[in-house]
Design a protein around this motif. Structure first.
Motif, PDB file in Angstrom:
ATOM      1  N   LEU A 325      -5.797  21.206  13.831  1.00 27.39           N
ATOM      2  CA  LEU A 325      -5.542  19.808  14.179  1.00 27.39           C
ATOM      3  C   LEU A 325      -6.665  18.952  13.618  1.00 27.39           C
ATOM      4  N   VAL A 326      -6.392  18.247  12.520  1.00 27.66           N
ATOM      5  CA  VAL A 326      -7.427  17.463  11.847  1.00 27.66           C
ATOM      6  C   VAL A 326      -7.842  16.263  12.682  1.00 27.66           C
ATOM      7  N   TYR A 327      -6.864  15.530  13.231  1.00 26.97           N
ATOM      8  CA  TYR A 327      -7.186  14.331  14.001  1.00 26.97           C
ATOM      9  C   TYR A 327      -7.791  14.681  15.353  1.00 26.97           C
ATOM     10  N   ASN A 328      -7.409  15.863  15.885  1.00 31.33           N
ATOM     11  CA  ASN A 328      -8.050  16.418  17.080  1.00 31.33           C
ATOM     12  C   ASN A 328      -8.028  15.453  18.264  1.00 31.33           C
ATOM     13  N   ASN A 329      -6.830  14.867  18.507  1.00 29.19           N
ATOM     14  CA  ASN A 329      -6.657  13.977  19.655  1.00 29.19           C
ATOM     15  C   ASN A 329      -5.319  14.323  20.306  1.00 29.19           C
ATOM     16  N   THR A 330      -5.378  15.231  21.269  1.00 26.28           N
ATOM     17  CA  THR A 330      -4.150  15.755  21.874  1.00 26.28           C
ATOM     18  C   THR A 330      -3.290  14.651  22.474  1.00 26.28           C
ATOM     19  N   ALA A 331      -3.913  13.705  23.149  1.00 26.79           N
ATOM     20  CA  ALA A 331      -3.154  12.620  23.779  1.00 26.79           C
ATOM     21  C   ALA A 331      -2.395  11.807  22.739  1.00 26.79           C
ATOM     22  N   ALA A 332      -3.034  11.537  21.591  1.00 26.90           N
ATOM     23  CA  ALA A 332      -2.388  10.762  20.530  1.00 26.90           C
ATOM     24  C   ALA A 332      -1.210  11.533  19.941  1.00 26.90           C
ATOM     25  N   TYR A 333      -1.384  12.844  19.737  1.00 30.91           N
ATOM     26  CA  TYR A 333      -0.271  13.654  19.224  1.00 30.91           C
ATOM     27  C   TYR A 333       0.927  13.589  20.165  1.00 30.91           C
ATOM     28  N   LEU A 334       0.667  13.789  21.445  1.00 30.09           N
ATOM     29  CA  LEU A 334       1.754  13.794  22.425  1.00 30.09           C
ATOM     30  C   LEU A 334       2.415  12.422  22.527  1.00 30.09           C
ATOM     31  N   LEU A 335       1.612  11.367  22.413  1.00 33.73           N
ATOM     32  CA  LEU A 335       2.170  10.014  22.466  1.00 33.73           C
ATOM     33  C   LEU A 335       3.074   9.754  21.265  1.00 33.73           C
ATOM     34  N   ILE A 336       2.659  10.189  20.091  1.00 35.50           N
ATOM     35  CA  ILE A 336       3.487   9.998  18.889  1.00 35.50           C
ATOM     36  C   ILE A 336       4.793  10.763  19.018  1.00 35.50           C
ATOM     37  N   ILE A 337       4.724  11.997  19.540  1.00 37.49           N
ATOM     38  CA  ILE A 337       5.951  12.782  19.745  1.00 37.49           C
ATOM     39  C   ILE A 337       6.875  12.069  20.723  1.00 37.49           C
ATOM     40  N   ALA A 338       6.310  11.546  21.809  1.00 35.37           N
ATOM     41  CA  ALA A 338       7.122  10.839  22.804  1.00 35.37           C
ATOM     42  C   ALA A 338       7.746   9.580  22.209  1.00 35.37           C
ATOM     43  N   LEU A 339       6.972   8.811  21.444  1.00 33.81           N
ATOM     44  CA  LEU A 339       7.500   7.598  20.815  1.00 33.81           C
ATOM     45  C   LEU A 339       8.584   7.942  19.804  1.00 33.81           C
ATOM     46  N   ASP A 340       8.386   9.021  19.067  1.00 34.58           N
ATOM     47  CA  ASP A 340       9.390   9.442  18.095  1.00 34.58           C
ATOM     48  C   ASP A 340      10.701   9.764  18.806  1.00 34.58           C
ATOM     49  N   PHE A 341      10.610  10.439  19.949  1.00 29.08           N
ATOM     50  CA  PHE A 341      11.815  10.767  20.718  1.00 29.08           C
ATOM     51  C   PHE A 341      12.514   9.499  21.197  1.00 29.08           C
ATOM     52  N   VAL A 342      11.739   8.587  21.783  1.00 29.42           N
ATOM     53  CA  VAL A 342      12.317   7.351  22.320  1.00 29.42           C
ATOM     54  C   VAL A 342      12.992   6.542  21.226  1.00 29.42           C
ATOM     55  N   LEU A 343      12.337   6.407  20.068  1.00 28.13           N
ATOM     56  CA  LEU A 343      12.889   5.575  18.997  1.00 28.13           C
ATOM     57  C   LEU A 343      14.039   6.269  18.273  1.00 28.13           C
ATOM     58  N   ARG A 344      14.054   7.587  18.280  1.00 29.72           N
ATOM     59  CA  ARG A 344      15.209   8.303  17.719  1.00 29.72           C
ATOM     60  C   ARG A 344      16.460   8.066  18.563  1.00 29.72           C
ATOM     61  N   PHE A 345      16.263   7.896  19.869  1.00 29.52           N
ATOM     62  CA  PHE A 345      17.395   7.742  20.785  1.00 29.52           C
ATOM     63  C   PHE A 345      17.519   6.314  21.317  1.00 29.52           C
ATOM     64  N   ILE A 346      16.874   5.357  20.670  1.00 28.56           N
ATOM     65  CA  ILE A 346      16.887   3.993  21.195  1.00 28.56           C
ATOM     66  C   ILE A 346      18.286   3.376  21.162  1.00 28.56           C
ATOM     67  N   TRP A 347      19.148   3.904  20.304  1.00 33.02           N
ATOM     68  CA  TRP A 347      20.522   3.413  20.247  1.00 33.02           C
ATOM     69  C   TRP A 347      21.235   3.606  21.591  1.00 33.02           C
ATOM     70  N   PHE A 348      20.727   4.526  22.424  1.00 30.74           N
ATOM     71  CA  PHE A 348      21.352   4.802  23.713  1.00 30.74           C
ATOM     72  C   PHE A 348      21.332   3.582  24.623  1.00 30.74           C
ATOM     73  N   LEU A 349      20.393   2.654  24.378  1.00 38.45           N
ATOM     74  CA  LEU A 349      20.306   1.444  25.196  1.00 38.45           C
ATOM     75  C   LEU A 349      21.540   0.570  25.044  1.00 38.45           C
ATOM     76  N   LYS A 350      22.300   0.764  23.987  1.00 40.12           N
ATOM     77  CA  LYS A 350      23.515  -0.022  23.805  1.00 40.12           C
ATOM     78  C   LYS A 350      24.513   0.218  24.936  1.00 40.12           C
TER      79      LYS A 350
END
Length: 424
Positions: A325-350
Motif C-alpha cells: 500500500l503506497v499511500y498507506n492510509n487505510t481510512a482513505a482507501y475504505l472511503l474511496i471504495i465506499a464512494l465508488d459503491f455509492v456513485l456506481r449505484f446512485i441511479w437507485f435514487l431515481k
C-alpha cells in the motif's frame, strides 16, 4: 423574475461542458502533483514517457513527432515529473482565464442584451464554442513538447479504438476509461451542436444520443477484444463483457423512447414500457455490481472479494498486504471504495422521485424516471456529471498505485525508480 431563473440561465450547456473539461485537467494535475510531490511516485515511468530524447529508441530521433508513439527504453529520471507538472500548469493558465472570462461576459450580456438578439447568441453559443475548441486543442491536440505529442498520439489512437497494450497500457487505459466517465459530457456536446448549429426544429435525435453515450464503451470493447485476441487471457474477455453489459441500460432507454413515440397510437405500449422498465432495473443492477467488483478486484488489486472467490488462503485482508500500500492510509482507501459503491449505484435514487409526467400519462413503475426524471439542463444533471468525474479521479489514484505495485512485484526487469517510495 428570480423564480424563473434556472441553472441553465446561470451556466448554459456549452459553458458547463467547458468547465467540466477544465475540471478534468485540474484533477489530472492534482493526481500528478500528489503522487510525485507527496509520495515520490515516478508517474512518467508508469506512463512510459520521458522528456529526454535519450530515453527513447534511436529510430525516433528521425522525427521528433514520433516520440509520442514510443515507450521509453529506460525509465525517466524522477525529476522529469516536474516537466509534466509544468506543462499541465502552463496549459491551465492559458485556458482558465479565457474560459471564466467568457462566462463572465455571458453573465453581463444576460443582464443587458435581449435574449433573441444576434449579440446574445454570440456570447451564449459562438464564444463558448471557440473557447471549447481552444481548450481541447491546448490539452489534447497541439504538438510542441514530447508531452503534448504523447497526448496527441494517444487521443488519436484511442478514438480509433486502438491500444498499445505492450508498452503503454497504463497510459492508454487512464485516458480510455476517463472517456467512459465523460460519456454524458460527450453527449452534451452532441446535444449542444444539434440544438445550436443544425437547422431543424426536431428534438435531439434519439439514435444519435444513444451513439454518443455508447461511444466510449464501444472504444473500450474494441480495445478489450484486441487484447483478448493478442493474449488469449480471459480477463480481457470478462472486461469486454463488463462494458457490453454497461451498454444495456443505454439501449433500454433507446427502446423506451422509441416506444414513447407510439404512446398515443398503440394501446399496448404502456405494458411494453413496464417490461422495458423492469429490464432497465435488472441491467442497471447487474452492470453496477459488475463494475464495482471489477474496480475493487481487478483495477485496484484489493482482496475484499477473495473470500467470495475462495482465494483467501490462510488469511483474508480487505485491501492488500501493508507493504503493498503506497499511500498507506487505510481510512482513505475504505472511503474511496465506499464512494465508488455509492456513485456506481446512485441511479437507485431515481426510485424515490415522483414524476408528474408519469401520473399524467397513467404509466406504472416510474417509467417517467428514465425519460423525464432528469432535465439535461438542470443542476441535478450537472451534479451527476461532476460526481462521476470525481469518482473517476479517485479511481485513477488507486489504478496508478495498483499498476505500480504490479510492476514492483512482477518481472524485476520492469521495476521502476520510485524515489522515496519503498514497497516490498
Amino acid at each position: 423574475m428570480f423564480d424563473e431563473i434556472k441553472f441553465n440561465h446561470i451556466v448554459p450547456l456549452p459553458f458547463r461542458i467547458l468547465l467540466l473539461v477544465q475540471l478534468g485537467i485540474h484533477l489530472w494535475y492534482a493526481i500528478v502533483w500528489y503522487c510525485f510531490k507527496i509520495h515520490g511516485i515516478n508517474v512518467l515511468a508508469l506512463l512510459s514517457l520521458s522528456y529526454s530524447p535519450h530515453k527513447y529508441h534511436q529510430r525516433s530521433f528521425i522525427d521528433e513527432s514520433q516520440y509520442g508513439e514510443y515507450a521509453t527504453v529506460t525509465p525517466p529520471d524522477i525529476s522529469e515529473n516536474q516537466h509534466l507538472l509544468n506543462g499541465i500548469n502552463r496549459n491551465i493558465k492559458v485556458t482558465l482565464l479565457p474560459n471564466f472570462s467568457g462566462l463572465a461576459v455571458y453573465w453581463m450580456a444576460a443582464l443587458f442584451v435581449d435574449d433573441d438578439s444576434t449579440t446574445f447568441f454570440l456570447f451564449r453559443a459562438i464564444v463558448p464554442t471557440l473557447l471549447l475548441i481552444h481548450t481541447i486543442y491546448r490539452f489534447f491536440l497541439q504538438r510542441g513538447t514530447i508531452g503534448t505529442v504523447r497526448m496527441n498520439t494517444t487521443i488519436r489512437r484511442i478514438l480509433l479504438g486502438d491500444i498499445n497494450s505492450s508498452t503503454m497500457r497504463t497510459n492508454d487505459i487512464l485516458i480510455s476509461d476517463s472517456l467512459i466517465s465523460y460519456a454524458k459530457v460527450i453527449n452534451d456536446c452532441g446535444m449542444f451542436v444539434w440544438k445550436t448549429y443544425i437547422p431543424t426544429e426536431l428534438n435531439y435525435n434519439t439514435e444519435l444520443e444513444t451513439f454518443m453515450l455508447s461511444m466510449p464503451a464501444l472504444i473500450r470493447m474494441k480495445q478489450c477484444w484486441f487484447e483478448y485476441l493478442l493474449t488469449k487471457q480471459k480477463q480481457h474477455l470478462f472486461n469486454f463483457i463488463k462494458y457490453s453489459i454497461g451498454l444495456g441500460p443505454v439501449l433500454i432507454n433507446l427502446l423506451i423512447k422509441l416506444r414513447m413515440e407510439r404512446l398515443t397510437e398503440d394501446s399496448d405500449v404502456s405494458a411494453q414500457l413496464n417490461v422495458l422498465n423492469r429490464w432497465w432495473y435488472v441491467l442497471s443492477t447487474l452492470s453496477a455490481s459488475y463494475l464495482f467488483f471489477w474496480d475493487v478486484k481487478m483495477d485496484w488489486g484489493f482482496s475484499a472479494f477473495d473470500i467470495l472467490l475462495n482465494q483467501n488462503g490462510s488469511s483474508w485482508v480487505i485491501l492488500r498486504e501493508p507493504n503493498k500500500l503506497v499511500y498507506n492510509n487505510t481510512a482513505a482507501y475504505l472511503l474511496i471504495i465506499a464512494l465508488d459503491f455509492v456513485l456506481r449505484f446512485i441511479w437507485f435514487l431515481k426510485l424515490f422521485v415522483i414524476k408528474e409526467t408519469e401520473v399524467r400519462l397513467g404509466l406504472k413503475n416510474k417509467v417517467g424516471n428514465f425519460l423525464f426524471g432528469l432535465d439535461f439542463l438542470s443542476l441535478g444533471f450537472a451534479l451527476l456529471e461532476f460526481l462521476e468525474i470525481v469518482r473517476r479521479w479517485l479511481w485513477c489514484f488507486l489504478k496508478l498505485e495498483s499498476d505500480l505495485v504490479k510492476l514492483q512485484y512482477g518481472d524485476a526487469s520492469n521495476a521502476i525508480p520510485l524515489a522515496s517510495v519503498k514497497i516490498g
